[in-house]
Design a protein around this motif. Structure first.
Motif, PDB file in Angstrom:
ATOM      1  N   HIS A  56      22.664  26.555  10.636  1.00  0.00           N
ATOM      2  CA  HIS A  56      22.068  25.288  11.061  1.00  0.00           C
ATOM      3  C   HIS A  56      22.035  24.297   9.904  1.00  0.00           C
ATOM      4  CE1 HIS A  56      19.828  22.818  13.871  1.00  0.00           C
ATOM      5  NE2 HIS A  56      18.989  22.519  12.885  1.00  0.00           N
ATOM      6  N   THR A  57      21.726  24.786   8.714  1.00  0.00           N
ATOM      7  CA  THR A  57      21.724  23.913   7.542  1.00  0.00           C
ATOM      8  C   THR A  57      23.114  23.352   7.286  1.00  0.00           C
ATOM      9  OG1 THR A  57      19.869  25.148   6.570  1.00  0.00           O
ATOM     10  CG2 THR A  57      21.211  23.823   5.070  1.00  0.00           C
ATOM     11  N   ALA A  58      24.132  24.211   7.409  1.00  0.00           N
ATOM     12  CA  ALA A  58      25.515  23.750   7.234  1.00  0.00           C
ATOM     13  C   ALA A  58      25.899  22.736   8.297  1.00  0.00           C
ATOM     14  CB  ALA A  58      26.470  24.942   7.250  1.00  0.00           C
ATOM     15  N   SER A  59      25.394  22.919   9.518  1.00  0.00           N
ATOM     16  CA  SER A  59      25.710  21.968  10.590  1.00  0.00           C
ATOM     17  C   SER A  59      25.121  20.601  10.310  1.00  0.00           C
ATOM     18  CB  SER A  59      25.198  22.497  11.938  1.00  0.00           C
ATOM     19  OG  SER A  59      23.780  22.370  12.039  1.00  0.00           O
ATOM     20  N   ARG A  60      24.112  20.551   9.443  1.00  0.00           N
ATOM     21  CA  ARG A  60      23.500  19.272   9.050  1.00  0.00           C
ATOM     22  C   ARG A  60      24.172  18.688   7.806  1.00  0.00           C
ATOM     23  NH1 ARG A  60      17.979  18.402  10.709  1.00  0.00           N
ATOM     24  NH2 ARG A  60      18.174  16.609   9.307  1.00  0.00           N
ATOM     25  N   GLY A  61      25.256  19.326   7.344  1.00  0.00           N
ATOM     26  CA  GLY A  61      26.034  18.789   6.230  1.00  0.00           C
ATOM     27  C   GLY A  61      25.725  19.360   4.869  1.00  0.00           C
ATOM     28  N   PHE A  62      24.753  20.287   4.769  1.00  0.00           N
ATOM     29  CA  PHE A  62      24.379  20.876   3.487  1.00  0.00           C
ATOM     30  C   PHE A  62      25.078  22.219   3.287  1.00  0.00           C
ATOM     31  CE2 PHE A  62      20.828  18.164   4.641  1.00  0.00           C
ATOM     32  CZ  PHE A  62      20.448  17.569   3.449  1.00  0.00           C
ATOM     33  N   PRO A  63      25.786  22.436   2.189  1.00  0.00           N
ATOM     34  CA  PRO A  63      26.264  23.783   1.893  1.00  0.00           C
ATOM     35  C   PRO A  63      25.064  24.725   1.759  1.00  0.00           C
ATOM     36  CG  PRO A  63      27.291  22.161   0.442  1.00  0.00           C
ATOM     37  CD  PRO A  63      26.169  21.457   1.154  1.00  0.00           C
TER      38      PRO A  63
END
Length: 258
Positions: A56-63
């Protein structure tokens, strides 16, 4: 790491090297956002964040990355691993610690200049943590008074309606008893380097960390905790897991914009 951040113990008794387990989830299209490193509490591993929060964090653009604690270690070794993994990431990282992992993050911040930090359901060092555990799980906590590792109950960690609770409980591992003692007698962390913005999140219905401990942790940072009523201690595994991670990332986005 700069020489001034090295401690005397690092020279005289260096932490033994190990192969660290790090799980990652990367965004489909990089957005020039800082990496987020998740640090689990005792008994948990990187898998606890890989269930929901990493993707979910990656889906928000954060590695997104999560590190597991070494099998045999100490509080000092765990903090060392957090610092080493954070320092290996391509950009200045955001540190997110859960439970006793929040204590690790607090101590890592005294040596690693994080972009920001989040203390999720932070287990307080010292006797307040033991007192809260005795009230909610006396028989599982009593062994800690005699030098053994406590046994956290399913009811303490997970919500009553969580279908996967038993499967998650079976994945928990027993940390060395000495680590629990070190958490119990840990001193508060020194001031973080670089004064990173830090957020405290938790639930007033947490059966491990009482509301008063959340208030104290946030007050030390000059603010108030962000609370999620009805959720369990393991926020990242709760049926409503998306609510706290979205709030964390929203807060982070505002801090980065500022």
């Amino acid at each position: 790491m700069s020489p001034q951040l090295l401690r005397f113990a690092d020279w005289t008794a260096p932490v033994p090297p190990v192969e660290r387990e790090v799980i990652e989830a990367l965004p489909d299209s990089p957005e020039n956002l800082p990496p987020v490193l998740f640090v689990p509490g005792l008994g948990h591993g990187a898998w606890a964040f890989a269930e929901h929060w990493l993707a979910h964090t990656a889906s928000r653009g954060f590695p997104a990355y999560a590190v597991s604690p070494r099998a045999e270690g100490s509080l000092r070794a765990y903090v060392h691993d957090v610092i080493q993994v954070a320092a290996s990431l391509p950009r200045q990282a955001v540190l997110v610690g859960h439970g006793a992992g929040a204590l690790l993050v607090s101590h890592a911040l005294t040596r690693y200049p994080a972009r920001a930090a989040v203390l999720a359901a932070p287990v307080p060092p010292g006797w307040p943590a033991l007192g809260a555990a005795l009230r909610t799980n006396p028989f599982g906590t009593l062994p800690a008074l005699f030098g053994a590792a406590p046994r956290l109950s399913r009811r303490q960690l997970f919500g009553a309606g969580l279908a996967e609770a038993e499967a998650y409980r079976e994945r928990l591992v027993r940390a060395p008893a000495r680590v629990y003692r070190q958490v119990l007698f840990a001193k508060p962390a020194a001031e973080p380097v670089g004064a990173p913005p830090t957020l405290v999140v938790g639930s007033p219905d947490d059966r491990v960390v009482p509301r008063s401990a959340l208030n104290r942790a946030a007050a030390r940072l000059g603010g108030a905790p962000l609370l999620f009523p009805g959720m369990s201690h393991d926020l990242m595994l709760d049926t409503n897991w998306q609510e706290p991670i979205d709030a964390i990332l929203d807060w982070l986005g505002k801090e980065l914009a500022a």
